[in-house]
Design a protein around this motif. Structure first.
Motif, PDB file in Angstrom:
ATOM      1  N   GLN A 150      35.773  22.897  32.000  1.00 11.68           N
ATOM      2  CA  GLN A 150      34.681  23.865  31.850  1.00 11.68           C
ATOM      3  C   GLN A 150      35.208  25.293  31.957  1.00 11.68           C
ATOM      4  OE1 GLN A 150      32.111  22.147  34.936  1.00 11.68           O
ATOM      5  NE2 GLN A 150      30.573  21.728  33.361  1.00 11.68           N
ATOM      6  N   LEU A 151      36.109  25.526  32.926  1.00  6.28           N
ATOM      7  CA  LEU A 151      36.711  26.850  33.068  1.00  6.28           C
ATOM      8  C   LEU A 151      37.553  27.185  31.839  1.00  6.28           C
ATOM      9  CD1 LEU A 151      37.342  29.378  34.733  1.00  6.28           C
ATOM     10  CD2 LEU A 151      39.218  28.094  35.824  1.00  6.28           C
ATOM     11  N   PHE A 152      38.283  26.190  31.331  1.00  6.34           N
ATOM     12  CA  PHE A 152      39.094  26.416  30.132  1.00  6.34           C
ATOM     13  C   PHE A 152      38.213  26.847  28.963  1.00  6.34           C
ATOM     14  CE2 PHE A 152      40.596  24.710  26.075  1.00  6.34           C
ATOM     15  CZ  PHE A 152      41.773  25.437  25.935  1.00  6.34           C
ATOM     16  N   LEU A 153      37.114  26.144  28.737  1.00  6.95           N
ATOM     17  CA  LEU A 153      36.222  26.462  27.623  1.00  6.95           C
ATOM     18  C   LEU A 153      35.613  27.856  27.783  1.00  6.95           C
ATOM     19  CD1 LEU A 153      34.423  23.024  27.146  1.00  6.95           C
ATOM     20  CD2 LEU A 153      36.138  24.054  25.641  1.00  6.95           C
ATOM     21  N   GLU A 154      35.232  28.196  29.005  1.00  2.00           N
ATOM     22  CA  GLU A 154      34.664  29.522  29.250  1.00  2.00           C
ATOM     23  C   GLU A 154      35.687  30.618  28.972  1.00  2.00           C
ATOM     24  OE1 GLU A 154      33.368  29.387  33.273  1.00  2.00           O
ATOM     25  OE2 GLU A 154      31.759  27.939  32.899  1.00  2.00           O
ATOM     26  N   ASP A 155      36.891  30.444  29.477  1.00  8.27           N
ATOM     27  CA  ASP A 155      37.932  31.456  29.284  1.00  8.27           C
ATOM     28  C   ASP A 155      38.350  31.562  27.823  1.00  8.27           C
ATOM     29  OD1 ASP A 155      37.948  32.191  31.922  1.00  8.27           O
ATOM     30  OD2 ASP A 155      39.718  31.000  32.465  1.00  8.27           O
ATOM     31  N   LEU A 156      38.497  30.422  27.160  1.00 17.50           N
ATOM     32  CA  LEU A 156      38.889  30.440  25.753  1.00 17.50           C
ATOM     33  C   LEU A 156      37.820  31.138  24.911  1.00 17.50           C
ATOM     34  CD1 LEU A 156      40.851  29.579  23.524  1.00 17.50           C
ATOM     35  CD2 LEU A 156      39.582  27.429  23.356  1.00 17.50           C
ATOM     36  N   THR A 157      36.562  30.802  25.155  1.00 19.03           N
ATOM     37  CA  THR A 157      35.470  31.421  24.403  1.00 19.03           C
ATOM     38  C   THR A 157      35.462  32.936  24.600  1.00 19.03           C
ATOM     39  OG1 THR A 157      34.134  29.421  24.597  1.00 19.03           O
ATOM     40  CG2 THR A 157      32.979  31.463  24.058  1.00 19.03           C
ATOM     41  N   TYR A 158      35.606  33.369  25.842  1.00 20.63           N
ATOM     42  CA  TYR A 158      35.633  34.814  26.125  1.00 20.63           C
ATOM     43  C   TYR A 158      36.810  35.492  25.409  1.00 20.63           C
ATOM     44  CZ  TYR A 158      36.824  39.134  28.490  1.00 20.63           C
ATOM     45  OH  TYR A 158      37.180  40.439  28.741  1.00 20.63           O
ATOM     46  N   LEU A 159      37.974  34.876  25.462  1.00 20.50           N
ATOM     47  CA  LEU A 159      39.168  35.486  24.875  1.00 20.50           C
ATOM     48  C   LEU A 159      39.052  35.597  23.363  1.00 20.50           C
ATOM     49  CD1 LEU A 159      41.818  33.680  27.103  1.00 20.50           C
ATOM     50  CD2 LEU A 159      41.356  36.144  27.082  1.00 20.50           C
ATOM     51  N   VAL A 160      38.399  34.639  22.737  1.00 17.75           N
ATOM     52  CA  VAL A 160      38.195  34.713  21.293  1.00 17.75           C
ATOM     53  C   VAL A 160      37.140  35.763  20.957  1.00 17.75           C
ATOM     54  CG1 VAL A 160      37.417  33.446  19.244  1.00 17.75           C
ATOM     55  CG2 VAL A 160      38.917  32.321  20.903  1.00 17.75           C
ATOM     56  N   GLN A 161      36.033  35.747  21.679  1.00 14.20           N
ATOM     57  CA  GLN A 161      34.956  36.700  21.409  1.00 14.20           C
ATOM     58  C   GLN A 161      35.388  38.143  21.666  1.00 14.20           C
ATOM     59  OE1 GLN A 161      31.791  35.157  23.873  1.00 14.20           O
ATOM     60  NE2 GLN A 161      31.011  33.804  22.244  1.00 14.20           N
ATOM     61  N   SER A 162      36.300  38.321  22.616  1.00 12.44           N
ATOM     62  CA  SER A 162      36.784  39.674  22.913  1.00 12.44           C
ATOM     63  C   SER A 162      37.908  40.110  21.980  1.00 12.44           C
ATOM     64  CB  SER A 162      37.282  39.738  24.366  1.00 12.44           C
ATOM     65  OG  SER A 162      38.427  38.901  24.539  1.00 12.44           O
ATOM     66  N   GLY A 163      38.371  39.208  21.126  1.00 16.28           N
ATOM     67  CA  GLY A 163      39.419  39.527  20.172  1.00 16.28           C
ATOM     68  C   GLY A 163      40.826  39.411  20.714  1.00 16.28           C
ATOM     69  N   LYS A 164      40.967  39.008  21.973  1.00 14.07           N
ATOM     70  CA  LYS A 164      42.309  38.875  22.552  1.00 14.07           C
ATOM     71  C   LYS A 164      43.059  37.677  21.974  1.00 14.07           C
ATOM     72  CE  LYS A 164      41.171  41.228  26.872  1.00 14.07           C
ATOM     73  NZ  LYS A 164      41.137  41.162  28.361  1.00 14.07           N
TER      74      LYS A 164
END
Length: 432
Positions: free
Chosen positions: A150-164
């Motif tokens: 769950q933490l992985f999915l949250e972090d991955l989603t944020y990193l993609v949405q933020s463009g990182k």
């Protein structure tokens, strides 16, 4: 060992595009080449350690097998926990993307090792979002996340949405994963074929495993008198003693990565122990007794024809097997000495590697066989020690006198091991 890829996936046909994944059909499985790259050349041999060498040497020594795997259409490649010159492989854009994907042309997907991202920072699991960022941007396409998904999915989603993490990097990973799934026919046949289940552990497969045991045994000593062989054993002997911690233990015969991660003792699966196998092949008038640690009363008996002492290592995996002494576990040397002082003795060593056996102990026994990890088919051992088949195995490595010889090299003038690399005897005591 790269031929295993073809055994798992099937023979790649002529003309199949280079670097693209291949699977012959539903009776085959996706293979994974691992661990990319250099994990066998870490400093001081430390597990998950650091390979300190030039790129030319890394390519020449450690990368070469991957070229063969890629040419065979290997579907997946796993990144190593280890590092190259201080850079963790899970975070190496140069090796995963520029070399593996671009230079070598690998078109399958790169998968992380279990919790591979958690190991990028210390303490274990810290700075997790940065770990996700580093690994995905380095070229990891699929991530093994056994716990914190769950933490992985949250972090991955944020990193993609933020463009990182660029969406192009996600597109590349998805394309590679889909390519393997299409090659494997998973969209046509998403579930396994249960009609194949009876093949698991079938008679044909067990016979093949038994043959592998027969051919891998290495006879290192056969008789105190070089002119008088002790093997093969007499299957019609009056009384046979089976002793040692490994004489009746399937778990010990199988080692690690069996039933559980580390492996364990006992009847962990269907199979034949050494004791089972001896009882199967001996005559109806032969008494076979088993005592893990024989009593003084048993050893004082005058009617024991000979003893088979099976000792070795307890199951282990990875760093769990690290040892500075490499002894025979569970006081194995003492059991050998105790029995061999009273009864003519064959020692069968069950281990994944050479272990220290002192010359004074070796001198006491009549015969010494390295059986490695024979798995479930103990009958492969009795096939040879009772003379139905001959010994064929030779040492794939030096058998040292002590751990101080671990760095010895066969080409050195000072080379003086217990048994040299390539050594092995026939049942007649001749060198193979």
């Amino acid at each position: 060992m790269t031929s295993i890829v073809t055994g798992l996936q099937g023979q790649r046909p002529e003309g199949h595009p280079k670097g693209y994944p291949f699977l012959a059909g539903r009776n085959n499985v996706v293979a994974c080449a691992k661990h990319f790259v250099g994990d066998g050349g870490t400093d001081k041999g430390i597990n998950e350690g650091n390979a300190i060498l030039s790129y030319d040497d890394l390519e020449r020594i450690h990368m070469a097998p991957y070229l063969d795997c890629i040419s065979q259409g290997v579907c997946t490649i796993m990144a190593s926990y280890s590092s190259w010159n201080g850079v963790p492989l899970h975070a190496s854009h140069f090796l995963l993307t520029q070399i593996l994907k671009e230079k070598l042309g690998f078109k399958g997907f790169i998968i992380s090792d279990a919790e591979g991202l958690d190991r990028l920072f210390h303490p274990h699991g810290s700075n997790y979002q940065q770990s996700v960022l580093s690994a995905i941007n380095a070229g990891i396409d699929m991530v093994m996340v056994p716990f914190r998904y769950q933490l992985f999915l949250e972090d991955l989603t944020y990193l993609v949405q933020s463009g990182k993490i660029p969406i192009a990097r996600i597109d590349d990973a998805v394309e590679r994963i889909l390519r393997v799934k299409f090659a494997a026919g998973l969209f046509e046949y998403p579930l396994s074929d249960k009609s194949l289940l009876p093949a698991v552990g079938c008679k044909l497969h067990r016979e093949l495993a038994r043959e592998a045991v027969r051919k891998s045994l290495v006879l290192l000593k056969n008789g105190k008198d070089p002119k008088k062989s002790f093997l093969p054993l007499n299957r019609n002997a009056k009384k046979i003693l089976i002793a040692g911690t490994h004489g009746d233990d399937l778990g010990y015969q199988c080692g690690g990565w069996t039933a559980t991660w580390e492996g364990k003792s006992g009847r962990i699966t269907i199979g034949t122990t050494i004791l089972d196998a001896v009882r199967e092949v001996t005559g109806s008038d032969t008494e076979v007794i088993f005592e893990q640690n024989p009593s003084a009363q048993t050893l004082a008996s005058q009617d024991i024809s000979f003893a088979i002492v099976a000792v070795g290592e307890c199951p282990y995996v990875e760093y769990g097997g690290d040892s500075r002494e490499l002894p025979i576990h569970f006081n194995g040397a003492e059991i050998i000495s105790l029995v061999a002082d009273k009864v003519p003795t064959l020692v069968i060593l069950i281990a994944g590697r050479p272990l220290v056996i002192e010359q004074r102990i070796l001198d006491k026994v009549e015969a010494f066989v390295a059986a490695w990890l024979p798995g479930t088919e103990g009958g492969g051992i009795t096939d040879v020690v009772f003379g139905d088949c001959g010994f064929q195995g030779r040492l794939p490595m030096t058998w040292f006198k002590g751990v101080d010889q671990l760095r010895s090299n066969a080409v050195e003038k000072s080379y003086d091991p217990l048994f040299p690399i390539g050594f092995g005897l026939t049942s007649k005591g001749e060198v193979l």
